[in-house]
Write an enzyme that holds these catalytic residues in place. Structure first.
Site, PDB file in Angstrom:
ATOM      1  N   LYS A 236      -4.120 -40.171  -4.082  1.00  0.00           N
ATOM      2  CA  LYS A 236      -3.330 -40.929  -5.065  1.00  0.00           C
ATOM      3  C   LYS A 236      -4.129 -42.136  -5.551  1.00  0.00           C
ATOM      4  O   LYS A 236      -4.587 -42.940  -4.742  1.00  0.00           O
ATOM      5  CB  LYS A 236      -2.014 -41.384  -4.425  1.00  0.00           C
ATOM      6  CG  LYS A 236      -1.141 -40.197  -3.991  1.00  0.00           C
ATOM      7  CD  LYS A 236       0.069 -40.646  -3.197  1.00  0.00           C
ATOM      8  CE  LYS A 236      -0.310 -41.255  -1.885  1.00  0.00           C
ATOM      9  NZ  LYS A 236       0.826 -41.533  -0.998  1.00  0.00           N
ATOM     10  N   THR A 269       7.674 -51.115  -6.221  1.00  0.00           N
ATOM     11  CA  THR A 269       6.911 -49.898  -5.906  1.00  0.00           C
ATOM     12  C   THR A 269       6.921 -49.593  -4.413  1.00  0.00           C
ATOM     13  O   THR A 269       6.279 -48.648  -3.976  1.00  0.00           O
ATOM     14  CB  THR A 269       5.443 -50.059  -6.357  1.00  0.00           C
ATOM     15  OG1 THR A 269       4.913 -51.211  -5.694  1.00  0.00           O
ATOM     16  CG2 THR A 269       5.330 -50.219  -7.848  1.00  0.00           C
ATOM     17  N   GLY A 271       7.516 -48.033  -1.141  1.00  0.00           N
ATOM     18  CA  GLY A 271       8.066 -46.731  -0.738  1.00  0.00           C
ATOM     19  C   GLY A 271       7.690 -45.580  -1.653  1.00  0.00           C
ATOM     20  O   GLY A 271       8.153 -44.461  -1.449  1.00  0.00           O
ATOM     21  N   THR A 272       6.812 -45.830  -2.626  1.00  0.00           N
ATOM     22  CA  THR A 272       6.454 -44.718  -3.535  1.00  0.00           C
ATOM     23  C   THR A 272       5.750 -43.583  -2.778  1.00  0.00           C
ATOM     24  O   THR A 272       5.986 -42.405  -3.059  1.00  0.00           O
ATOM     25  CB  THR A 272       5.530 -45.171  -4.696  1.00  0.00           C
ATOM     26  OG1 THR A 272       4.712 -46.213  -4.238  1.00  0.00           O
ATOM     27  CG2 THR A 272       6.286 -45.598  -5.908  1.00  0.00           C
ATOM     28  N   GLY A 273       4.887 -43.948  -1.822  1.00  0.00           N
ATOM     29  CA  GLY A 273       4.145 -42.923  -1.071  1.00  0.00           C
ATOM     30  C   GLY A 273       5.086 -42.038  -0.264  1.00  0.00           C
ATOM     31  O   GLY A 273       4.991 -40.803  -0.301  1.00  0.00           O
ATOM     32  N   CYS A 274       6.018 -42.680   0.452  1.00  0.00           N
ATOM     33  CA  CYS A 274       6.987 -41.922   1.269  1.00  0.00           C
ATOM     34  C   CYS A 274       7.815 -41.021   0.352  1.00  0.00           C
ATOM     35  O   CYS A 274       8.097 -39.860   0.671  1.00  0.00           O
ATOM     36  CB  CYS A 274       7.953 -42.854   1.994  1.00  0.00           C
ATOM     37  SG  CYS A 274       7.151 -44.152   2.925  1.00  0.00           S
TER      38      CYS A 274
END
Ligand SMILES: Cc1ncc(COP(=O)(O)OP(=O)(O)O)c(N)n1
Ligand SMILES: Cc1nc(C(=O)O)sc1CCOP(=O)(O)O
Ligand SMILES: [Mg+2]
Length: 553
Positions: A236, A269, A271-274
């Site tokens: 990412k 933003t 928590g975007t990865g989770c």
């Protein structure tokens, strides 16, 4: 070297490619040592060893299920809480194994309490032995022991896919899993993974600290991480310097794909990865192939980011997102109130054309004049234009709290997210419309008889339109039921009624003064829209209606 093909995908455009099946064949599985697990996995599947629900009641519906193995975030922007919300939003059941409890908010991480390894093992056993998930998704795995415990459990209870989000550092820069776990990631977890989704820092850490600054670097990293063992890699690039677009690089072992999306400028933003990894897991659990799961998940995260860009939760600078945007829009929408039927304005494309007005201008004028509900009855407009007009009208209606219904076209109502539909006896049956539109949308049905009214009620309509009360030129070959016919329908109806057909300034009072139960208002086309000034006519009719209710009292 394998032939590498490169594709750039905007997340709104995608050319499907043949997919590698989620499982390799046993022959391929033996090629590298990391495929030992994969081999066991395939064998388990061939032997029918994936656990099945213990219930043998065939009438029960199995739901797609993701198990997340991750840390709890007290602020609920990331971690277990984000995973549950993302899965719920994607229509997937989410069970949880908690590896750590963190004290977190929008400012940062104030504390971390790691769950003892044997209790992580117990949680895993509880879930995996009884309620087998389709997909396991991992987040914060704070110790080598926990990584090993998880890998052991997955060998004992194989699942169809493993999504690894190699969480190492929080958005605020707090270490959530130190360098000591890198070896167990590389040696045990990643070789079992169907996809791993590192950000630039995590990809760099997995590769021993190589700097990643360009898309070319991301591609090399994706390939190098793929060599560690996961079947697919998504690097990412959200933190990529000097990049206006957000670019993620996906590598499936054969081909590279770039997912580009314009950067959404927002502090929210966290928590975007989770959320992305859980959404990929959710799509896989529903049966998607990997590439399309990634594509759909990215679109969902973009929608959530965009929806949440201005929300204010907490005083810090790492705000959370609001995953349940669909529910939110339902909550914001006012429930149908029968009083909305009082002055019901129904548009007509021919009349708008004749008077040189756009649909949007006609709707604006009717609302300014006091219309309490709007129906777009646009029989001659192309679908695309109808949809655009509906979206534009909806914005105006929402601002004024006036419901917007679409005549006949359930597809346009769904696509525009209008408040509901009005359908006739020869349109889609109301119970089918209800099934398509869900419980929150408004459904109105045209009824000329008590039998129609009874059926509309059974089918789950919210109101009925009854007419033609008077002869009309607006609808060809329309049967006139008169005031008596209207009265008969109103008396028998269990639903609120709006009268329609040839109603205007001169006769609205006579209709309202029938004084029958359930009659809530009048629906009007030509008396408002086949006139020079829609706003003035609407105002005048509103006065007549108000006057008639005073007289009735
Ligand atoms: C409020 C209201 N009542 C009745 C109708 C007529 O609907 P329908 O019978 O489907 O005919 P068309 O409008 O589609 O020609 C209505 N539109 N609105
Ligand atoms: C759309 C429609 N439905 C009717 C019914 O009887 O169900 S009458 C009608 C036309 C109403 O237009 P106006 O207000 O111009 O008479
Ligand atoms: Mg119709």
């Amino acid at each position: 070297m394998a032939h590498l093909c490169s594709q750039v995908l905007s997340t709104s455009f995608f050319t499907p490619k043949p997919q590698i099946p989620v499982l390799l064949s046993p022959g391929v599985a033996c090629v590298k040592s990391f495929h030992q697990y994969r081999f066991l996995h395939i064998k388990a599947m061939q032997d029918g060893k994936f656990a099945t629900p213990t219930s043998c009641d065939e009438s029960k519906v199995r739901v797609p299920h993701v198990l997340t193995v991750a840390g709890s975030d007290s602020g609920a922007g990331a971690g277990i809480q984000a995973d549950i919300k993302a899965c719920a939003a994607r229509g997937v059941y989410c069970s949880t194994v908690i590896t750590a409890v963190t004290a977190q908010n929008t400012v940062g991480v104030q504390g971390v309490n790691i769950v003892p390894e044997d209790f992580v093992a117990e949680q895993l056993r509880s879930v995996l032995s009884d309620m087998p998930p389709n997909v396991v998704k991992t987040g914060m795995l704070p110790s080598t022991g926990i990584v090993k415990t998880l890998c052991q459990s997955l060998k004992e209870f194989p699942v169809q896919a493993l999504v690894v989000d190699p969480v190492m550092v929080s958005t605020s820069g707090h270490t959530l899993a130190g360098p000591s776990i890198l070896d167990s990631f590389r040696e045990e977890l990643l070789p079992m993974a169907d996809i791993v989704t590192p950000n630039l820092k995590e990809a760099s850490a997995l590769l021993g600290g190589v700097p990643l600054e360009t898309i070319a670097d991301m591609r090399s990293a994706a390939k190098a991480i793929h060599d560690i063992g996961p079947r697919n890699v998504l690097v990412k690039g959200g933190d990529l310097p000097a990049s206006l677009d957000a670019v993620d690089v996906f590598y499936d072992g054969n081909d590279f794909y770039e997912f580009r999306s314009s950067r959404i400028m927002t502090p929210n933003t966290h928590g975007t990865g989770c959320t992305l990894a859980s959404s990929v897991a959710a799509e896989l659990a529903k049966g998607s192939q990997m590439l399309s799961a990634v594509k759909v998940a990215k679109r969902y995260v973009e929608a959530v980011l965009s929806y949440s860009k201005n929300i204010a939760i907490g005083g810090g600078c790492q705000g959370p997102m609001d995953h349940l945007l669909k529910l939110k829009s339902n909550v914001q929408r006012r429930r149908f109130d029968p009083c909305d039927l009082f002055l019901y304005a129904v548009t007509d494309s021919r009349m708008n054309k004749k008077w040189g007005r756009s649909i949007v201008d006609a709707v604006k004028a009717a609302i300014e004049g006091g219309a309490s509900i709007i129906q777009l009855r646009e029989k001659e407009v192309e679908t695309g234009d109808f949809l655009e007009a509906a979206k534009a009208c909806l914005k105006i209606c929402r601002v004024h709290g006036v419901p917007l219904l679409i005549n006949d076209r359930i597809d346009v109502a769904l696509a525009s997210d209008a408040d509901g539909v009005h359908i006739g006896q020869s349109d889609m049956p109301a119970h089918v419309a209800r099934a398509l539109l869900g419980s929150d949308k408004i459904i109105g049905v045209s009824c000329k008889t008590p039998e129609h009214a009874q059926q509309a009620w059974i089918d789950g309509a919210d109101y009925i339109g009854s007419g033609g009360v008077y002869p009309t030129n607006t609808k060809e070959n329309n049967k006139t039921i008169g005031l008596d016919g209207l009265k008969t329908v109103c008396v028998s109806s269990k639903l609120p009624v709006v009268a329609i057909g040839g109603i205007g300034m001169s006769n609205a009072q006579a209709v309202m003064q029938l004084g029958v139960p359930n009659l809530k208002g009048v629906a009007v086309v030509s008396a408002l829209f086949d006139r020079e000034c829609v706003m003035t006519e609407t105002r005048k009719l509103l006065e007549v209606l108000k006057e008639s209710t005073k007289i009735a009292k």
